[in-house]
Motif scaffolding. Structure first.
Motif, short mmCIF file in Angstrom:
data_model
loop_
_atom_site.label_atom_id
_atom_site.label_comp_id
_atom_site.label_asym_id
_atom_site.label_seq_id
_atom_site.Cartn_x
_atom_site.Cartn_y
_atom_site.Cartn_z
N LEU A 244 54.32 46.75 47.47
CA LEU A 244 54.42 45.46 47.12
C LEU A 244 53.95 45.41 45.48
CD1 LEU A 244 52.40 44.17 50.28
CD2 LEU A 244 54.79 43.77 49.38
N THR A 245 54.21 46.34 44.64
CA THR A 245 53.72 46.47 43.21
C THR A 245 54.81 45.49 42.31
OG1 THR A 245 54.83 48.63 43.46
CG2 THR A 245 52.33 48.30 43.47
N THR A 246 56.15 45.51 42.75
CA THR A 246 57.06 44.53 41.94
C THR A 246 57.80 43.80 42.86
OG1 THR A 246 58.82 46.38 42.02
CG2 THR A 246 57.32 46.63 40.43
N ALA A 247 58.51 42.90 42.29
CA ALA A 247 59.21 41.83 42.99
C ALA A 247 60.30 42.51 43.73
CB ALA A 247 59.99 40.71 42.09
N GLU A 248 61.27 43.61 42.71
CA GLU A 248 62.22 44.45 43.20
C GLU A 248 62.05 45.21 44.70
OE1 GLU A 248 61.40 44.35 40.07
OE2 GLU A 248 62.74 42.67 39.80
N LYS A 249 60.60 45.87 44.49
CA LYS A 249 60.25 46.74 45.52
C LYS A 249 59.98 45.84 46.82
CE LYS A 249 60.30 50.72 43.25
NZ LYS A 249 61.53 51.56 43.66
N GLY B 273 60.47 47.48 53.64
CA GLY B 273 60.29 48.71 54.21
C GLY B 273 61.02 48.92 55.51
N ASP B 274 60.23 49.54 56.51
CA ASP B 274 60.79 50.13 57.69
C ASP B 274 61.72 49.06 58.37
OD1 ASP B 274 59.98 52.31 56.86
OD2 ASP B 274 58.25 52.45 58.17
N SER B 275 61.07 47.78 58.36
CA SER B 275 61.93 46.60 58.91
C SER B 275 62.51 45.62 58.10
CB SER B 275 60.73 45.64 59.68
OG SER B 275 59.45 46.63 60.13
N GLY B 276 63.02 46.01 57.03
CA GLY B 276 63.60 45.34 56.23
C GLY B 276 62.93 44.48 55.28
N THR B 277 63.57 43.31 54.64
CA THR B 277 62.99 42.55 53.55
C THR B 277 61.82 41.73 54.23
OG1 THR B 277 65.08 42.63 52.43
CG2 THR B 277 63.64 40.87 52.01
N PRO B 278 60.79 41.75 53.68
CA PRO B 278 59.45 41.16 54.38
C PRO B 278 59.54 39.85 54.06
CG PRO B 278 58.75 42.38 52.59
CD PRO B 278 60.14 42.62 52.58
N VAL B 279 60.05 39.42 53.01
CA VAL B 279 60.18 37.98 52.43
C VAL B 279 61.15 37.12 52.39
CG1 VAL B 279 59.29 36.48 50.35
CG2 VAL B 279 58.03 38.46 51.38
N LYS B 280 61.41 35.96 53.12
CA LYS B 280 62.67 35.08 53.06
C LYS B 280 61.95 33.98 52.02
CE LYS B 280 64.86 36.05 57.13
NZ LYS B 280 65.21 35.59 58.68
N PRO B 281 62.71 34.09 50.86
CA PRO B 281 62.18 32.90 49.95
C PRO B 281 62.46 31.41 50.49
CG PRO B 281 63.27 34.73 48.56
CD PRO B 281 63.55 34.91 50.27
N ALA C 218 54.55 39.49 36.92
CA ALA C 218 53.70 40.86 36.88
C ALA C 218 52.46 40.87 36.17
CB ALA C 218 54.81 41.64 36.01
N ALA C 219 52.14 39.81 35.51
CA ALA C 219 50.92 39.57 34.49
C ALA C 219 49.71 39.89 35.46
CB ALA C 219 50.88 38.53 33.68
N VAL C 220 49.88 39.39 36.56
CA VAL C 220 48.63 39.36 37.35
C VAL C 220 48.30 40.59 37.82
CG1 VAL C 220 47.98 38.79 39.96
CG2 VAL C 220 49.22 37.14 38.60
N PHE C 221 49.01 41.77 37.78
CA PHE C 221 48.76 43.10 38.40
C PHE C 221 48.00 43.68 37.10
CE2 PHE C 221 51.54 41.75 41.20
CZ PHE C 221 51.18 42.23 42.50
N ASP C 222 48.12 43.18 35.92
CA ASP C 222 47.18 43.72 34.62
C ASP C 222 46.23 43.05 34.20
OD1 ASP C 222 48.96 45.88 34.54
OD2 ASP C 222 50.21 44.49 32.85
#
Ligand code: HEC
Length: 458
Positions: A54-59, A64-72, A118-122
């Motif tokens: 959960l560190t970048t949008a792409e990742k 994960g194991d169950s597929g894309t966790p977010v349906k925008p 991404a700025a939130v993570f810095d």
């Protein structure tokens, strides 16, 4: 006067964290802060639980194991949101229920399209309210030392007090102290003109007039944790301070020395910064930390000049050579490394891989490197050679000094390579005469309260 400053004989630090509950903000930053603070610890590179990062949008969208966790646009159909609900299975975060405001932020964010920022993570974390209180008097570690620019005074931070030791007198007496801080002093630095001494604290730093030994200014703007390392710039106008929440990202702040204004702040390391140094010319800043990295920065533009990667555990301390072409780092991975800044290569690897190194200091002429271990050993390295597939033992001429018999924390060597001082967790400063290689004894510091009752055996 700073209302926080109280003189206490015994001291220490218990952090009573006041909850800074977020308001229910339906925006991207609010949702990503929930992910950053509640989820990333288990969903980051090296620790991707359920195969999910959960560190970048792409990742995140790779899933994960169950597929894309977010349906925008559809929180109710998104696994990331479903698992955070009270009935989530497996429930996320595993042993905890997110606050209603946090859940609402996640829902609103996904429903609005799950944009990334991404700025939130810095971002530096916000300072937390803390209450300082006292701990056992027996706990009097020496956590930092700093030699005055003329080498006449050694400042020793022991527990919450800074002792000024006169090195010009043969007996090396304590001739003064800086008092009034409640919590331990983890870092110390002199201004280059020797007028000011800067001491770190918890969420603050203090600038002391070295002559009057009174605090001239206390700076706390933006500081979130222990000020773990400090250095003054060459002009005498600014201070670089490192801070961060324990185990969190390491930030470097630049403060104006006279006004206390925060001039710059940047995330320098992924974990706490444990060491800061300035090159002799003043043009380079060196930082090293618990993220196993050492970094060289341009002290004017604050741009990264070199990232030195190779330690496999915390770098506890680092130092520049005379012209900042080389950096030496002491690691908890039981290695001392000497780096070429231009090529970022390791010129030499020192140490016998048996104990963790706790401190390092390099004479301004680049001749002698002093290193200490957390088992009480101290050695001096001279005649450093470039490592060319040769044995470790050939990388330098090493002189082992007699062990101090206590876990050491910090080390200072005088510019003439003659005297070595090392502080210990027990609150002592051991002195070696480097010329004859003997342990000359300990500094006569005023006794710690615990020692008054039971004098320490010499
Ligand atoms: C303490 C560690 C931990 C924290 C914190 C944590 N998770 Fe997890 N997460 C896990 C583990 C372990 C799994 C795998 C569980 C399983 O498969 O049974 C997992 C699985 C998941 C999955 C399913 C991945 C897949 O594809 O199967 C999602 C989605 C998820 N977590 C979201 C979150 C969110 C959102 C948060 C923060 C609100 C969070 N996690 C916080 C440990 C954690």
């Amino acid at each position: 006067m700073d209302g926080l400053m109280h003189r206490t004989a015994a001291f220490s630090l218990i952090l009573l964290l006041c909850a800074c509950q977020g308001r229910a903000l339906a925006d991207t930053k609010a949702a990503l802060r929930v992910i950053r603070d509640q989820c990333v610890g288990c969903h980051k590179p090296g620790k991707a639980k359920g195969g999910l990062l959960l560190t970048t949008a792409e990742k995140m969208m790779q899933g994960g194991d169950s597929g894309t966790p977010v349906k925008p646009g559809k929180a109710a159909e998104s696994l990331l949101y479903q698992l955070c609900l009270a009935e989530g299975d497996p429930h996320m975060p595993p042993k905890k229920q997110l606050a209603a405001a946090e859940l609402a932020a996640l829902k609103a964010w996904i429903d609005a399209g799950a944009a990334w920022d991404a700025a939130v993570f810095d971002e530096p974390p916000a300072p937390r309210q803390v209450k300082l209180s006292t701990l056992p008097a027996a706990h009097q570690p020496v956590l930092a030392m700093a030699l005055s620019p003329d080498e006449k005074l050694l400042a020793v931070a022991r527990a919450n007090t800074v002792l000024l030791v006169d090195l010009a007198q043969p007996a090396r007496p304590v001739i003064g102290s800086l008092e009034g801080q409640m919590e331990p002093v983890p870092s110390l630095a002199w201004s280059r003109d020797g007028r000011w001494l800067v001491s770190g604290g918890f969420q603050k730093l203090s600038i002391w007039d070295a002559g009057t030994r009174q605090p001239a200014r206390v700076i706390s703007q933006g500081l979130v944790g222990n000020v773990s390392a400090l250095v003054c710039d060459a002009s005498g106008k600014a201070i670089f301070a490192a801070d961060g929440e324990s185990g969190g990202a390491g930030f470097i702040r630049q403060f104006d020395m006279t006004s206390g204004t925060l001039l710059a702040t940047w995330k320098a390391h992924d974990d706490n910064v444990l060491s800061l140094r300035l090159s002799a010319k003043g043009d380079r800043l060196l930082s090293a930390g618990a993220d196993k990295m050492a970094r060289v920065w341009d002290a004017a533009s604050l741009k990264l000049v070199a990232a030195l990667e190779g330690h496999t555990n915390h770098i506890t301390a680092a130092a520049f050579n005379q012209d900042a072409t080389q950096v030496a780092t002491a690691g908890a991975d039981r290695e001392v490394k000497v780096w070429d800044v231009a090529s970022r290569e390791q010129d030499a690897v020192l140490g016998d891989k048996k104990v963790a190194f706790a401190g390092i200091d390099w004479t301004p002429d680049g001749k002698t490197l002093a290193v200490i271990t957390d088992k009480g050993a101290c050695s001096l390295h001279t005649d450093l050679k470039k490592h060319e597939g040769t044995q470790r033992s050939e990388a330098s001429k090493e002189r082992k000094l007699p062990a101090a018999g206590e876990a050491l924390t910090c080390v200072v060597i005088t510019g003439d390579s003659k005297w070595v001082f090392a502080g210990s967790f027990e609150g002592n400063v051991h002195v070696w005469d480097a010329a004859d290689g003997k342990l000359a004894g300990r500094l006569e510091l005023s006794p710690a309260p615990a020692e008054k009752a039971a004098p320490a055996a010499k």
